[in-house]
Design an enzyme around this catalytic site. Structure first.
Site, PDB file in Angstrom:
ATOM      1  N   ASP A  11     -71.433  12.454 -26.341  1.00  0.00           N
ATOM      2  CA  ASP A  11     -71.499  13.938 -26.074  1.00  0.00           C
ATOM      3  C   ASP A  11     -69.978  14.396 -25.637  1.00  0.00           C
ATOM      4  O   ASP A  11     -69.869  15.588 -25.430  1.00  0.00           O
ATOM      5  CB  ASP A  11     -72.539  14.597 -25.425  1.00  0.00           C
ATOM      6  CG  ASP A  11     -72.464  13.915 -23.856  1.00  0.00           C
ATOM      7  OD1 ASP A  11     -71.828  12.996 -23.680  1.00  0.00           O
ATOM      8  OD2 ASP A  11     -73.294  14.542 -23.350  1.00  0.00           O
ATOM      9  N   GLU A  12     -69.142  13.631 -25.439  1.00  0.00           N
ATOM     10  CA  GLU A  12     -67.992  14.232 -24.833  1.00  0.00           C
ATOM     11  C   GLU A  12     -66.484  13.194 -25.176  1.00  0.00           C
ATOM     12  O   GLU A  12     -66.618  12.112 -25.455  1.00  0.00           O
ATOM     13  CB  GLU A  12     -67.747  14.441 -23.381  1.00  0.00           C
ATOM     14  CG  GLU A  12     -67.944  13.335 -22.596  1.00  0.00           C
ATOM     15  CD  GLU A  12     -67.927  13.645 -21.083  1.00  0.00           C
ATOM     16  OE1 GLU A  12     -66.945  14.264 -20.649  1.00  0.00           O
ATOM     17  OE2 GLU A  12     -68.510  12.918 -20.298  1.00  0.00           O
ATOM     18  N   ASP A  23     -66.823  18.971 -24.888  1.00  0.00           N
ATOM     19  CA  ASP A  23     -68.212  18.420 -24.010  1.00  0.00           C
ATOM     20  C   ASP A  23     -69.297  19.264 -24.868  1.00  0.00           C
ATOM     21  O   ASP A  23     -69.436  20.429 -24.706  1.00  0.00           O
ATOM     22  CB  ASP A  23     -68.082  18.816 -22.540  1.00  0.00           C
ATOM     23  CG  ASP A  23     -69.132  18.037 -21.868  1.00  0.00           C
ATOM     24  OD1 ASP A  23     -69.841  17.341 -22.252  1.00  0.00           O
ATOM     25  OD2 ASP A  23     -69.257  18.294 -20.571  1.00  0.00           O
TER      26      ASP A  23
END
Length: 355
Positions: free
Chosen positions: A102-103, A8
């Site tokens: 983003d993860e 993350d």
């Protein structure tokens, strides 16, 4: 037993902006619109100290942090960085399931580097991300997706946390119910009223009791309270819905205004459907009022929703389910679900079953 990593990125959008503009480093930054109708898409850690959070109305964020600097989103830049990060993931495994820019989850049980330690892999990935992008990431490592996701949030930012197999159930027992991934604020409040404060309290309830109180989700809660999560890391994750929405500079109060804006949103939705060759059987209308109260209305039909006339007919029907004569609407949205891609995916799996 699987070895799962959840990566993350830390305050991703805001961190990219601070990286690309050194004058923003160390300052409270919010990515999003600064108008009264704007919404924070991401907040730097400097801004979070003041209570600024993603999805917060910009007007509230500005009151919480008077020195807050608003930056317009640059999604092309974020996507480019996300692609760089994903290339690093693929050096270790092809079993990568992105959740957003983003993860992502990574299954490194059998990895390309033949490394026995998932923790060492996570540490290497973090290091390579920092070297390639000058950004930090947090990593969680454990035996399943739920635990890995939980672990990645422990030592943010720039964190790395392992929940070993022999400590998994004990860790969940001590975890506050608000920190369970998949349990939101409303559900947590309901659980508090039932005397459920942590995982140990949740374990005291039978699967049938939880199913009665929470429906299908109750069975999920029963399993994760025991650190059980059999979901595989799926690199071919199927989109569940497609939509478009708009937040307005001024509240909509007239039925004609509402229909005009729904027509505009419908045009955007139809274009997105055409570009992705997507059609569905359920149309959902989202309405957020001036006081941030929100409702959704849905209609499912037997035929595919694939043209403008169908969408217009359905949203007109949904409009009749609530009174539009005395309202103040700040946001409208339309989305389709029960998509053709889901049906095709299910069918392909069914064809491979052996009896």
């Amino acid at each position: 037993m699987r070895k799962i990593i959840h990566i993350d990125m830390d305050a991703f959008y805001a961190s990219v902006e601070q990286r690309d503009n050194p004058e923003l480093k160390g300052k409270p930054v919010a990515v999003g619109g600064s108008s009264d109708r704007g919404v924070v898409a991401a907040a730097s850690y400097e801004a979070r100290k003041f209570g600024v959070r993603s999805a917060m109305p910009s007007s509230i964020a500005a009151r919480k942090c008077p020195d807050l600097i608003f930056i317009k989103p640059r999604f092309d830049a974020y996507k480019a960085v996300s692609n760089q990060i994903r290339e690093i993931f693929f050096e270790y495994t092809d079993l990568v399931e992105p959740l957003s820019l983003d993860e992502a989850y990574l299954d490194v049980t059998h990895n390309k580097m033949n490394m026995p330690s998932a923790t060492l892999i996570a540490r290497e990935i973090k290091s390579k991300i920092k070297e390639k992008t000058q950004l930090t990431a947090s990593a969680g490592i454990s035996i399943n997706k739920f635990l890995a996701k939980t672990a990645s949030d422990v030592n943010k930012p720039d964190g790395l946390f392992l929940i070993p197999p022999d400590q998994a159930e004990a860790y969940i027992e001590s975890l506050p119910i608000e920190r369970f991934f998949g349990i939101g604020k409303v559900t947590a409040e309901k659980m508090h009223k039932m005397g459920i404060k942590n995982g140990l309290d949740l374990k005291k309830y039978s699967e049938s009791d939880l199913a009665i109180r929470f429906g299908k989700s109750g069975r999920y809660y029963y399993r994760i309270a025991r650190a059980i999560d059999d979901r595989e890391v799926n690199p071919h994750r199927i989109r569940k819905s497609l939509g478009a929405e708009n937040t307005f500079l001024h509240d909509l109060t007239q039925p004609d205004e509402i229909r005009k804006e729904l027509e505009n949103i419908k045009d955007i939705l139809i274009n997105r459907m055409k570009r992705s060759s997507t059609k569905g059987k359920t149309l959902t209308m989202k309405v957020k009022f001036h006081d941030f109260q929100q409702i959704t209305r849905s209609k499912t039909i037997t035929k595919w929703i694939e043209n403008e006339n169908q969408v217009t007919s359905l949203y007109e029907e949904l409009l009749t389910t609530f009174d539009t004569s005395d309202v103040k609407i700040r946001l409208l949205g339309l989305s389709i679900s029960n998509l053709n891609h889901e049906i095709e995916e299910t069918a392909s799996y069914q064809l491979t079953l052996k009896f």
